[in-house]
Design an enzyme around this catalytic site. Structure first.
Site, PDB file in Angstrom:
ATOM      1  N   GLY A  13       0.818  -1.217   0.000  1.00 46.21           N
ATOM      2  CA  GLY A  13       0.000   0.000   0.000  1.00 46.21           C
ATOM      3  C   GLY A  13       0.849   1.263   0.000  1.00 46.21           C
ATOM      4  N   ALA A  88      -1.553  -1.969   7.527  1.00 46.95           N
ATOM      5  CA  ALA A  88      -2.794  -2.192   6.767  1.00 46.95           C
ATOM      6  C   ALA A  88      -3.860  -1.236   7.270  1.00 46.95           C
ATOM      7  CB  ALA A  88      -3.264  -3.635   6.933  1.00 46.95           C
ATOM      8  N   PHE A 147     -13.487  15.453  10.514  1.00 45.92           N
ATOM      9  CA  PHE A 147     -14.854  15.486   9.964  1.00 45.92           C
ATOM     10  C   PHE A 147     -15.024  14.309   9.003  1.00 45.92           C
ATOM     11  CE2 PHE A 147     -18.195  16.771   7.117  1.00 45.92           C
ATOM     12  CZ  PHE A 147     -19.038  17.579   7.867  1.00 45.92           C
ATOM     13  N   TYR A 152     -12.711   5.857  11.379  1.00 47.18           N
ATOM     14  CA  TYR A 152     -11.247   5.842  11.223  1.00 47.18           C
ATOM     15  C   TYR A 152     -10.562   6.424  12.465  1.00 47.18           C
ATOM     16  CZ  TYR A 152      -6.828   6.669   8.618  1.00 47.18           C
ATOM     17  OH  TYR A 152      -5.526   6.682   8.171  1.00 47.18           O
ATOM     18  N   PRO A 182       1.133   9.285  11.127  1.00 44.89           N
ATOM     19  CA  PRO A 182       1.381  10.145   9.973  1.00 44.89           C
ATOM     20  C   PRO A 182       0.302  11.207   9.823  1.00 44.89           C
ATOM     21  CG  PRO A 182       1.422   7.810   9.354  1.00 44.89           C
ATOM     22  CD  PRO A 182       0.840   7.899  10.731  1.00 44.89           C
TER      23      PRO A 182
END
Ligand code: CAA
Length: 246
Positions: A13, A88, A147, A152, A182
């Site tokens: 990824g 992941a 927002f 997540y 990050p």
């Protein structure tokens, strides 16, 4: 220094592939574990990294038994698994008022259950051998909320809670567990954010640009070094100054 064996989930990824390459070029034996898709992304990745000796293994991190099987296979073929990087991660953005249960489940199962599934399967070996380095790739959005990202942000904040708890459990056994958070980087995940929203976010980053995946990878390389044994339970922000805190 002995050649350490590293597994990176999400290994082909946006961030994972950079992490694999940086670790491999720093002398680690690297296994990139990821969904195989139709094979074309894997082929491109292996072509691009042909000089590094990176090995690809298909893996769905939401499948506990598959994670156990992967760890057994890696240890049989490459030796003790010393380094685990949980990179992941997926997004299924949407305001909570519009969020389907499936969007919640998908993000929590990959981003958070996946960390449990892998860590549970490596922790006995690492503690028995007295050496291990685990790095969980969290996110600035787990620290601040964002927002449209209740799923997540919950998963990414949860990852760091997990990191701190596990760090305490294995600290006496030579195993460190850390998070890297990050900010917005040059990855497909970030490029999928609508352009005008992304432009506003970049404007608010003190460094004034998106991060490079290699900048995240360098941090992971540092944390997984043999000599990084006194850093544990930490969260290292790599976000261009987007969120500053103690
Ligand atoms: N803050 C406050 N209000 C906002 C807002 C914000 N950041 N963004 C949108 N709004 C407002 C809009 O102005 C609009 O207001 P009105 O209803 O008064 O017109 C309303 O909220 C829009 O609400 P909707 O439910 O209609 O939202 P939408 O469906 O149009 O879009 C979204 C919602 C898909 C979440 C979209 O806002 C979006 O994509 N946001 C970016 C999310 C983001 O940054 N994701 C990061 C992905 S990358 C990543 O996660 C990597 C990493 O770790 C850093």
């Amino acid at each position: 220094m002995q050649t350490r064996v590293a597994v990176v989930t999400g290994g082909i990824g946006g961030l994972g592939s950079a992490i694999c390459q940086t670790l491999a070029r720093a002398g680690r034996r690297v296994i990139a574990a990821d969904l195989p898709g139709d094979g074309s992304r894997v082929e491109a990745f292996l072509r691009e990294t042909a000089d590094t000796g990176i090995v690809f293994e298909p893996l769905d991190v939401t499948d506990f038994d598959a994670c156990a099987a992967l760890v057994r296979k890696v240890e049989a073929e490459h030796g003790a698994l010393d380094i685990l990087v949980n990179a992941a991660g997926i997004t299924r953005d949407g305001t909570l008022r519009k969020m389907e249960r499936s969007q919640w489940d998908a993000v929590l199962s990959v981003n958070l259950d996946g960390v449990f599934n892998m860590c549970r399967n490596v922790v006995d070996g690492m503690t028995a051998r007295g050496f291990g380095r685990i790095v969980n790739i969290s996110s600035v959005n787990g620290q601040t909320g964002q927002f449209g990202q209740t799923n997540y942000a919950a998963a990414k904040a949860g990852m760091h809670g997990f990191t701190m708890a596990l760090a305490r459990e294995v600290a006496r056994k030579g195993v460190t567990v850390n998070s890297v958070s990050p900010g917005y980087c040059e990855t497909a995940m970030v490029m999928a954010v609508p352009e005008e929203i992304r432009a506003k976010i970049v404007e608010s980053v003190p460094v004034g640009r998106l991060g490079k995946p290699s900048e995240i990878a360098r941090t992971v390389e540092f944390l997984t070094h043999d000599e990084a044994g006194f850093i544990t339970g930490a969260n290292i922000p790599v976000n261009g100054g987007l969120f500053m805190s103690f």
